[in-house]
Motif scaffolding. Structure first.
Motif, mmCIF file in Angstrom:
data_model
loop_
_atom_site.group_PDB
_atom_site.id
_atom_site.type_symbol
_atom_site.label_atom_id
_atom_site.label_comp_id
_atom_site.label_asym_id
_atom_site.label_seq_id
_atom_site.Cartn_x
_atom_site.Cartn_y
_atom_site.Cartn_z
ATOM 1 N N VAL A 78 0.836 -1.197 0.000
ATOM 2 C CA VAL A 78 0.000 0.000 0.000
ATOM 3 C C VAL A 78 0.878 1.256 0.000
ATOM 4 O O VAL A 78 2.040 1.213 0.381
ATOM 5 C CB VAL A 78 -0.952 0.046 1.214
ATOM 6 C CG1 VAL A 78 -1.873 -1.162 1.226
ATOM 7 C CG2 VAL A 78 -0.188 0.158 2.510
ATOM 8 N N GLN A 79 0.256 2.337 -0.424
ATOM 9 C CA GLN A 79 0.876 3.664 -0.340
ATOM 10 C C GLN A 79 -0.186 4.607 0.201
ATOM 11 O O GLN A 79 -1.319 4.615 -0.283
ATOM 12 C CB GLN A 79 1.347 4.129 -1.704
ATOM 13 C CG GLN A 79 1.997 5.493 -1.687
ATOM 14 C CD GLN A 79 2.541 5.886 -3.052
ATOM 15 O OE1 GLN A 79 2.763 5.061 -3.914
ATOM 16 N NE2 GLN A 79 2.740 7.167 -3.245
ATOM 17 N N VAL A 80 0.173 5.376 1.215
ATOM 18 C CA VAL A 80 -0.764 6.327 1.809
ATOM 19 C C VAL A 80 -0.185 7.729 1.773
ATOM 20 O O VAL A 80 1.030 7.913 1.644
ATOM 21 C CB VAL A 80 -1.145 5.945 3.260
ATOM 22 C CG1 VAL A 80 -1.751 4.563 3.329
ATOM 23 C CG2 VAL A 80 0.045 6.050 4.184
ATOM 24 N N ARG A 81 -1.074 8.704 1.930
ATOM 25 C CA ARG A 81 -0.671 10.111 1.929
ATOM 26 C C ARG A 81 -1.361 10.806 3.099
ATOM 27 O O ARG A 81 -2.546 10.590 3.341
ATOM 28 C CB ARG A 81 -1.092 10.752 0.618
ATOM 29 C CG ARG A 81 -0.893 12.237 0.567
ATOM 30 C CD ARG A 81 -1.250 12.811 -0.779
ATOM 31 N NE ARG A 81 -2.628 12.497 -1.134
ATOM 32 C CZ ARG A 81 -3.085 12.464 -2.372
ATOM 33 N NH1 ARG A 81 -2.292 12.694 -3.381
ATOM 34 N NH2 ARG A 81 -4.343 12.190 -2.621
ATOM 35 N N ALA A 82 -0.616 11.633 3.797
ATOM 36 C CA ALA A 82 -1.160 12.467 4.866
ATOM 37 C C ALA A 82 -0.722 13.895 4.609
ATOM 38 O O ALA A 82 0.372 14.135 4.109
ATOM 39 C CB ALA A 82 -0.677 11.987 6.234
ATOM 40 N N MET A 83 -1.577 14.846 4.949
ATOM 41 C CA MET A 83 -1.289 16.253 4.685
ATOM 42 C C MET A 83 -1.125 17.013 5.994
ATOM 43 O O MET A 83 -1.767 16.711 6.987
ATOM 44 C CB MET A 83 -2.429 16.882 3.882
ATOM 45 C CG MET A 83 -2.697 16.214 2.543
ATOM 46 S SD MET A 83 -1.358 16.373 1.372
ATOM 47 C CE MET A 83 -1.503 18.079 0.931
ATOM 48 N N TYR A 84 -0.223 18.012 5.953
ATOM 49 C CA TYR A 84 -0.037 18.922 7.088
ATOM 50 C C TYR A 84 0.362 20.278 6.540
ATOM 51 O O TYR A 84 1.415 20.407 5.911
ATOM 52 C CB TYR A 84 1.043 18.403 8.039
ATOM 53 C CG TYR A 84 1.383 19.386 9.139
ATOM 54 C CD1 TYR A 84 0.543 19.553 10.226
ATOM 55 C CD2 TYR A 84 2.520 20.162 9.062
ATOM 56 C CE1 TYR A 84 0.840 20.456 11.215
ATOM 57 C CE2 TYR A 84 2.825 21.075 10.053
ATOM 58 C CZ TYR A 84 1.977 21.214 11.129
ATOM 59 O OH TYR A 84 2.271 22.121 12.113
ATOM 60 N N ALA A 85 -0.476 21.263 6.762
ATOM 61 C CA ALA A 85 -0.187 22.642 6.367
ATOM 62 C C ALA A 85 0.272 22.745 4.910
ATOM 63 O O ALA A 85 1.236 23.433 4.598
ATOM 64 C CB ALA A 85 0.850 23.251 7.300
ATOM 65 N N GLY A 86 -0.400 22.018 4.037
ATOM 66 C CA GLY A 86 -0.051 22.060 2.628
ATOM 67 C C GLY A 86 1.099 21.157 2.224
ATOM 68 O O GLY A 86 1.407 21.038 1.050
ATOM 69 N N LEU A 87 1.742 20.508 3.186
ATOM 70 C CA LEU A 87 2.833 19.574 2.889
ATOM 71 C C LEU A 87 2.278 18.157 2.833
ATOM 72 O O LEU A 87 1.400 17.796 3.611
ATOM 73 C CB LEU A 87 3.919 19.669 3.955
ATOM 74 C CG LEU A 87 4.563 21.039 4.133
ATOM 75 C CD1 LEU A 87 5.507 21.018 5.322
ATOM 76 C CD2 LEU A 87 5.309 21.441 2.875
ATOM 77 N N ARG A 88 2.824 17.360 1.945
ATOM 78 C CA ARG A 88 2.337 16.000 1.772
ATOM 79 C C ARG A 88 3.400 15.014 2.247
ATOM 80 O O ARG A 88 4.561 15.087 1.849
ATOM 81 C CB ARG A 88 2.017 15.761 0.296
ATOM 82 C CG ARG A 88 1.574 14.370 -0.012
ATOM 83 C CD ARG A 88 1.218 14.172 -1.452
ATOM 84 N NE ARG A 88 2.076 14.920 -2.348
ATOM 85 C CZ ARG A 88 1.681 15.379 -3.527
ATOM 86 N NH1 ARG A 88 0.459 15.190 -3.930
ATOM 87 N NH2 ARG A 88 2.525 16.026 -4.300
#
Length: 108
Positions: A86-96
């Motif tokens: 799997v590959q996941v993505r999380a965002m924080y303040a416009g950063l991935r």
């Protein structure tokens, strides 16, 4: 007067550094959250594929739910036999933050 300007400059510098460190800390936490979400999603998908967790759902659908519960989004999922990647993505303040994980039986 010079002392006031110097104090204001020092306070501005300290505030700027504090905000920068907070942003870096938040990004580091987000990267760790993404890694944890990828691990959990891969394990859930592999368990569903192996039958260890009885379900009628697709292993990748289960992985997507686990990733979402961990605060991330499933970007890619592949199940090959009993091995899930799997590959996941999380965002924080416009950063991935992107993280990948693989789970399956030992030796595969």
């Amino acid at each position: 007067m010079a002392g006031t300007a110097l104090a204001a400059g020092v306070l501005t510098l300290a505030a700027t550094l504090s905000l920068g460190l907070a942003a870096v800390g938040g990004a580091a936490v987000t990267a760790q959250r993404a890694a944890g979400a990828a691990d959990a999603a891969a394990l859930a998908a592999a368990d569903a594929a192996s039958g260890a967790v009885p379900t009628v759902d697709d292993p990748c659908a289960i992985a997507a739910r686990v990733a979402a519960a961990s605060g991330a989004e499933l970007v890619a999922c592949a199940v090959d036999g009993l091995v899930a990647t799997v590959q996941v993505r999380a965002m924080y303040a416009g950063l991935r933050a992107v993280s990948r994980a693989r789970a399956g039986p030992p030796g595969t």
